[in-house]
Design a protein around this motif. Structure first.
Motif, PDB file in Angstrom:
ATOM      1  N   TRP A  47       0.799  -1.224   0.020  1.00 58.86           N
ATOM      2  CA  TRP A  47       0.042  -0.016   0.012  1.00 58.86           C
ATOM      3  C   TRP A  47       0.919   1.148   0.080  1.00 58.86           C
ATOM      4  CZ3 TRP A  47      -4.324  -2.251  -1.066  1.00 58.86           C
ATOM      5  CH2 TRP A  47      -4.628  -3.426  -0.515  1.00 58.86           C
ATOM      6  N   ARG A  48       2.217   1.389   0.341  1.00 53.68           N
ATOM      7  CA  ARG A  48       2.950   2.506   0.339  1.00 53.68           C
ATOM      8  C   ARG A  48       3.812   2.409  -0.820  1.00 53.68           C
ATOM      9  NH1 ARG A  48       6.208   2.766   5.723  1.00 53.68           N
ATOM     10  NH2 ARG A  48       6.460   4.837   5.005  1.00 53.68           N
ATOM     11  N   ARG A  49       4.035   1.415  -1.992  1.00 52.35           N
ATOM     12  CA  ARG A  49       4.935   1.231  -3.066  1.00 52.35           C
ATOM     13  C   ARG A  49       4.154   2.267  -4.199  1.00 52.35           C
ATOM     14  NH1 ARG A  49       5.114  -4.927  -3.326  1.00 52.35           N
ATOM     15  NH2 ARG A  49       6.222  -5.436  -1.599  1.00 52.35           N
ATOM     16  N   ASP A 122      -4.195  -4.574   6.450  1.00 45.71           N
ATOM     17  CA  ASP A 122      -2.910  -3.493   6.341  1.00 45.71           C
ATOM     18  C   ASP A 122      -3.421  -2.176   6.658  1.00 45.71           C
ATOM     19  OD1 ASP A 122      -0.006  -3.317   5.046  1.00 45.71           O
ATOM     20  OD2 ASP A 122      -1.107  -1.338   4.957  1.00 45.71           O
ATOM     21  N   MET A 123      -2.586  -1.507   7.565  1.00 46.07           N
ATOM     22  CA  MET A 123      -2.943  -0.201   8.280  1.00 46.07           C
ATOM     23  C   MET A 123      -3.054   0.809   7.138  1.00 46.07           C
ATOM     24  SD  MET A 123      -0.598   2.109  10.765  1.00 46.07           S
ATOM     25  CE  MET A 123       0.787   2.309   9.924  1.00 46.07           C
ATOM     26  N   PHE A 124      -2.155   0.751   6.082  1.00 47.35           N
ATOM     27  CA  PHE A 124      -2.356   1.912   5.270  1.00 47.35           C
ATOM     28  C   PHE A 124      -3.353   1.865   4.383  1.00 47.35           C
ATOM     29  CE2 PHE A 124       2.173   0.998   6.699  1.00 47.35           C
ATOM     30  CZ  PHE A 124       2.628   2.456   7.091  1.00 47.35           C
ATOM     31  N   PHE A 125      -3.925   0.593   4.054  1.00 45.19           N
ATOM     32  CA  PHE A 125      -4.837   0.438   3.345  1.00 45.19           C
ATOM     33  C   PHE A 125      -6.157   1.191   3.740  1.00 45.19           C
ATOM     34  CE2 PHE A 125      -8.474  -2.628   2.389  1.00 45.19           C
ATOM     35  CZ  PHE A 125      -8.990  -1.956   1.094  1.00 45.19           C
ATOM     36  N   PHE A 126      -6.514   0.810   5.172  1.00 49.83           N
ATOM     37  CA  PHE A 126      -7.419   1.651   5.932  1.00 49.83           C
ATOM     38  C   PHE A 126      -7.377   2.908   5.928  1.00 49.83           C
ATOM     39  CE2 PHE A 126      -8.025  -2.882   6.906  1.00 49.83           C
ATOM     40  CZ  PHE A 126      -9.579  -3.059   6.532  1.00 49.83           C
ATOM     41  N   ARG A 127      -6.120   3.358   6.309  1.00 48.49           N
ATOM     42  CA  ARG A 127      -5.513   4.870   6.316  1.00 48.49           C
ATOM     43  C   ARG A 127      -6.074   5.602   4.961  1.00 48.49           C
ATOM     44  NH1 ARG A 127       0.232   6.672   5.546  1.00 48.49           N
ATOM     45  NH2 ARG A 127      -0.444   6.225   3.477  1.00 48.49           N
ATOM     46  N   ARG A 150     -11.831  -2.865  12.516  1.00 42.92           N
ATOM     47  CA  ARG A 150     -11.777  -3.599  13.863  1.00 42.92           C
ATOM     48  C   ARG A 150     -11.986  -4.776  13.682  1.00 42.92           C
ATOM     49  NH1 ARG A 150     -14.984  -0.166  18.166  1.00 42.92           N
ATOM     50  NH2 ARG A 150     -13.788  -1.826  19.408  1.00 42.92           N
ATOM     51  N   ARG A 151     -12.816  -5.338  12.785  1.00 38.22           N
ATOM     52  CA  ARG A 151     -13.228  -6.899  12.786  1.00 38.22           C
ATOM     53  C   ARG A 151     -11.709  -7.367  12.131  1.00 38.22           C
ATOM     54  NH1 ARG A 151     -16.606  -6.331   8.830  1.00 38.22           N
ATOM     55  NH2 ARG A 151     -18.222  -5.635  10.236  1.00 38.22           N
ATOM     56  N   GLU A 152     -11.213  -7.058  11.431  1.00 37.17           N
ATOM     57  CA  GLU A 152      -9.778  -7.529  10.908  1.00 37.17           C
ATOM     58  C   GLU A 152      -8.760  -7.376  11.741  1.00 37.17           C
ATOM     59  OE1 GLU A 152      -9.096  -6.308   6.778  1.00 37.17           O
ATOM     60  OE2 GLU A 152     -11.193  -7.036   6.276  1.00 37.17           O
ATOM     61  N   GLU A 153      -9.091  -6.731  13.006  1.00 35.68           N
ATOM     62  CA  GLU A 153      -7.736  -6.344  13.855  1.00 35.68           C
ATOM     63  C   GLU A 153      -6.873  -5.648  13.523  1.00 35.68           C
ATOM     64  OE1 GLU A 153      -6.900 -10.231  15.530  1.00 35.68           O
ATOM     65  OE2 GLU A 153      -9.064 -10.424  16.606  1.00 35.68           O
ATOM     66  N   VAL A 154      -7.116  -4.835  12.754  1.00 35.62           N
ATOM     67  CA  VAL A 154      -5.879  -3.869  12.340  1.00 35.62           C
ATOM     68  C   VAL A 154      -5.570  -2.951  13.292  1.00 35.62           C
ATOM     69  CG1 VAL A 154      -5.323  -1.907  10.445  1.00 35.62           C
ATOM     70  CG2 VAL A 154      -6.647  -4.282   9.838  1.00 35.62           C
TER      71      VAL A 154
END
Length: 246
Positions: A47-49, A122-127, A150-154
């Motif tokens: 997600w950062r590339r 992934d944190m960046f995907f949701f961000r 939250r369901r995916e525990e990110v």
């Protein structure tokens, strides 16, 4: 690369002994060292590339925009074409739609990505999704994305929390921003001062909320100082709000 190899071989040939490695073996050793060095480097999250869109992605993006007013044909196209895109193209199309603030299409692709076999939370995907939704003041969609993460525990780190909260504040959504702030306060990630300062600056138009966050900040970091804006700044902002309401 070849210049490095030749230098390596040149040095090796000067110190060659009767039982030294052959030239071919030396080349293999050299490139194995290069490979091991590069393989040991941590890779960026997908997600950062940098996301470059290929021909198939461009065609899909154009067709998605054309069909967005026709839900039936749009869903059919997503099932038949979009789901077959390469990962790089799919992510590039999503990133481009986020840049264009195409909320409806972003939410469609958001669902597609999360169904892919290669998908990992992934944190960046949701961000990126939340930042785009904040820019467009889409609270319902943001709530949906938040439930999913939250369901995916990110878990967000403190800096990411600060950026997202600030995005909602800057776009006039203090209620949602404070909901996320409460999540930040309950996060297992240790608090750090910089995200709080980012939030406090974004809360200048909301003095009462700012005082609450300021109290939390001083409780967590008693040795630090918070500089309050001039009182007349609050008065000017209240006047502007009254004018907008009128």
């Amino acid at each position: 690369m070849w210049r490095l190899a030749s230098n390596f071989l040149g040095k090796a040939s000067l110190s060659r002994k009767p039982h030294s490695l052959t030239q071919k073996h030396q080349i293999l050793v050299f490139f194995r060292c290069i490979y091991n060095h590069s393989a040991s480097r941590p890779s960026l999250s997908i997600w950062r590339r940098k996301k470059e869109m290929g021909k198939e992605g461009l065609m899909a993006a154009k067709e998605l925009k054309r069909l967005q007013s026709n839900p039936v044909r749009l869903d059919r196209f997503i099932k038949s074409n979009v789901s077959r895109l390469l990962k790089s193209d799919l992510l590039a199309v999503l990133a481009e739609f986020q840049r264009q603030d195409q909320v409806f299409l972003c939410m469609k692709l958001y669902d597609v990505v999360r169904k892919e076999i290669w998908y990992r939370p992934d944190m960046f995907f949701f961000r990126d999704m939340l930042m785009m939704l904040a820019r467009n003041k889409k609270v319902d969609e943001a709530n949906q994305v938040w439930r999913d993460l939250r369901r995916e525990e990110v878990l967000f780190d403190q800096h990411t929390f600060g950026d997202i909260i600030r995005a909602f504040l800057d776009n006039g959504l203090p209620s949602k921003a404070m909901d996320i702030y409460e999540e930040m306060r309950q996060s297992p990630d240790p608090p750090i001062s910089l995200p709080f300062r980012v939030i406090l600056k974004g809360l200048i138009p909301f003095p009462e909320l700012r005082e609450e966050v300021k109290d939390d900040f001083l409780e967590l970091f008693p040795d630090m100082i918070v500089y309050d804006p001039a009182e007349d700044l609050f008065e000017d902002q209240e006047r502007e709000k009254d004018r907008e309401d009128d």
